[in-house]
Design a protein around this motif. Structure first.
Motif, PDB file in Angstrom:
ATOM      1  N   HIS A 109      -9.732   0.110  -7.857  1.00  0.00           N
ATOM      2  CA  HIS A 109      -8.695  -0.459  -7.007  1.00  0.00           C
ATOM      3  C   HIS A 109      -7.667  -1.139  -7.909  1.00  0.00           C
ATOM      4  O   HIS A 109      -7.928  -1.444  -9.065  1.00  0.00           O
ATOM      5  N   ARG A 169       0.729  -2.366  -1.014  1.00  0.00           N
ATOM      6  CA  ARG A 169      -0.055  -2.495   0.215  1.00  0.00           C
ATOM      7  C   ARG A 169      -1.393  -3.140  -0.145  1.00  0.00           C
ATOM      8  O   ARG A 169      -2.230  -2.525  -0.808  1.00  0.00           O
ATOM      9  N   LEU A 170      -1.569  -4.371   0.277  1.00  0.00           N
ATOM     10  CA  LEU A 170      -2.721  -5.166  -0.119  1.00  0.00           C
ATOM     11  C   LEU A 170      -3.618  -5.445   1.080  1.00  0.00           C
ATOM     12  O   LEU A 170      -3.152  -5.554   2.224  1.00  0.00           O
ATOM     13  N   GLN A 171      -4.914  -5.541   0.803  1.00  0.00           N
ATOM     14  CA  GLN A 171      -5.891  -5.767   1.855  1.00  0.00           C
ATOM     15  C   GLN A 171      -6.766  -6.971   1.518  1.00  0.00           C
ATOM     16  O   GLN A 171      -7.124  -7.180   0.357  1.00  0.00           O
ATOM     17  N   ARG A 172      -7.088  -7.724   2.559  1.00  0.00           N
ATOM     18  CA  ARG A 172      -8.050  -8.813   2.457  1.00  0.00           C
ATOM     19  C   ARG A 172      -8.933  -8.725   3.699  1.00  0.00           C
ATOM     20  O   ARG A 172      -8.515  -9.087   4.793  1.00  0.00           O
ATOM     21  N   ASP A 228     -10.091  -7.517   6.853  1.00  0.00           N
ATOM     22  CA  ASP A 228      -9.438  -6.682   7.863  1.00  0.00           C
ATOM     23  C   ASP A 228      -7.929  -6.885   7.923  1.00  0.00           C
ATOM     24  O   ASP A 228      -7.248  -6.298   8.754  1.00  0.00           O
ATOM     25  N   GLU A 229      -7.395  -7.717   7.040  1.00  0.00           N
ATOM     26  CA  GLU A 229      -5.968  -8.022   7.052  1.00  0.00           C
ATOM     27  C   GLU A 229      -5.235  -7.173   6.029  1.00  0.00           C
ATOM     28  O   GLU A 229      -5.695  -6.979   4.903  1.00  0.00           O
ATOM     29  N   THR A 230      -4.077  -6.641   6.400  1.00  0.00           N
ATOM     30  CA  THR A 230      -3.256  -5.820   5.512  1.00  0.00           C
ATOM     31  C   THR A 230      -1.856  -6.409   5.420  1.00  0.00           C
ATOM     32  O   THR A 230      -1.295  -6.854   6.424  1.00  0.00           O
ATOM     33  N   LEU A 289       2.032  -5.636   3.465  1.00  0.00           N
ATOM     34  CA  LEU A 289       2.875  -4.721   2.692  1.00  0.00           C
ATOM     35  C   LEU A 289       4.041  -5.504   2.102  1.00  0.00           C
ATOM     36  O   LEU A 289       4.831  -6.103   2.820  1.00  0.00           O
ATOM     37  N   TRP A 325      -7.017 -10.416  -2.568  1.00  0.00           N
ATOM     38  CA  TRP A 325      -6.154  -9.320  -2.110  1.00  0.00           C
ATOM     39  C   TRP A 325      -6.176  -8.191  -3.146  1.00  0.00           C
ATOM     40  O   TRP A 325      -6.035  -8.427  -4.340  1.00  0.00           O
ATOM     41  N   THR A 385      -5.697  -3.468  -3.446  1.00  0.00           N
ATOM     42  CA  THR A 385      -5.358  -2.232  -2.740  1.00  0.00           C
ATOM     43  C   THR A 385      -6.621  -1.539  -2.248  1.00  0.00           C
ATOM     44  O   THR A 385      -7.740  -1.906  -2.623  1.00  0.00           O
ATOM     45  N   ALA A 386      -6.423  -0.518  -1.425  1.00  0.00           N
ATOM     46  CA  ALA A 386      -7.539   0.320  -1.007  1.00  0.00           C
ATOM     47  C   ALA A 386      -8.082   1.072  -2.216  1.00  0.00           C
ATOM     48  O   ALA A 386      -7.421   1.196  -3.254  1.00  0.00           O
TER      49      ALA A 386
END
Length: 303
Positions: free
Chosen positions: A162, A202-205, A207-209, A211, A262, A264-265
């Protein structure tokens, strides 16, 4: 057989940049090498080189012919390797392509280990962040993050991966530390790779995304991942880098993860190779070796 030896001479001359050097390598006198090349050009009814007193320069036809000759000679070498596979002979040149940063800091040291295990294998490492050469270049394996849209390539997953935000400690001391992606606009940015996806973070934490679109007019841009990494180390801003590219910098304290929760996928590391090419023993050995090394060196989850 004469034509095959002439083809070998042509390929060597193109790679060495001179007919005399190619002739010496193949045990030919300058006169014999020149005569053999002229005979090949005559049989093809085309000029392969522009000759000067100092060097040989490939013609457009020569460059095209060289691509096919390399593939033909590689096929013959692969056929020889296939016949010797039962003898477990692992030898010859293996050509590996990777992105610049990843190739220098991860794969290059591993290639040294591999050649210590298989001293009769000679590596060739091609570094480029571009995807345009995956088919046209004569490579055995391509190591990339993710799979390009090319159905002619077989993709073998090697490791999870990632991308994470990072910056130099000194930069964060000067500018502060963001706590949420919506604060990133207050900082300097470093972008590498193809514009588009590389400028859209595009970042994920959980279930939160979020951009974040990097304002390119104010960002440092490069098509070389190694340059982007060095800019980050030098304190020019925040970069989004593969965890594999910067793992040594994180361990040494040259870089610090920014908002570590945070990321990325997943974009796994893949080994890509042509679907229609015989996989020589040396290539299979390198694939197995890389799979094992990736498993051993995989960063802990969340790192």
């Amino acid at each position: 057989m004469d034509n095959l030896e002439a083809i070998r001479l042509f390929v060597e001359a193109a790679e060495l940049g001179g007919l005399s050097a190619a002739g010496r390598k193949l045990g030919l006198s300058p006169a014999a090498a020149s005569a053999r090349l002229l005979k090949l050009e005559s049989s093809l009814a085309t000029r392969l080189f522009e000759r000067t007193t100092r060097q040989l320069r490939l013609t457009d036809e020569g460059r095209l012919y060289l691509q096919h000759c390399r593939l033909a000679l590689q096929s013959l070498d692969d056929a020889r390797a296939a016949l010797s596979a039962e003898k477990k002979e692992i030898r010859g040149k293996v050509r590996l392509s990777a992105t610049s940063d990843f190739g220098r800091h991860v794969l290059n040291p591993w290639l040294d280990e591999f050649t210590r295990l298989y001293p009769q294998v000679v590596p060739a490492l091609l570094l480029s962040d571009s995807l345009s050469h995956l088919i046209t270049d004569d490579v055995d394996l391509v190591i990339r993050f993710g799979v390009p849209p090319d159905s002619s390539l077989i993709a073998r997953p090697l490791a999870a991966n990632h991308r994470v935000l990072c910056a130099a400690p000194g930069y964060l001391e000067r500018k502060g530390v963001p706590t949420h992606p919506n604060q990133l606009s207050d900082f300097d940015h470093i972008v590498s790779g193809q514009s588009g996806w590389s400028s859209e973070w595009r970042l994920q934490r959980e279930d939160e995304t979020a951009l974040f679109k990097v304002p390119l007019e104010a960002a440092r841009e490069t098509n070389d991942g190694a340059v982007a990494r060095q800019w980050a180390i030098d304190g020019h801003g925040i970069a989004l880098k593969s965890i594999w590219d910067i793992r040594a910098d994180l361990a040494a304290g040259r870089l610090i993860r920014v908002m570590p929760e945070w990321q990325t996928a997943e974009t796994p590391v893949y080994a890509l190779y042509p679907r229609n090419r015989y996989l020589a023993p040396r290539v299979r050995a390198l694939l197995d070796f890389l799979s094992e090394r990736f498993q051993q060196a995989a960063p802990a989850k969340g790192v």
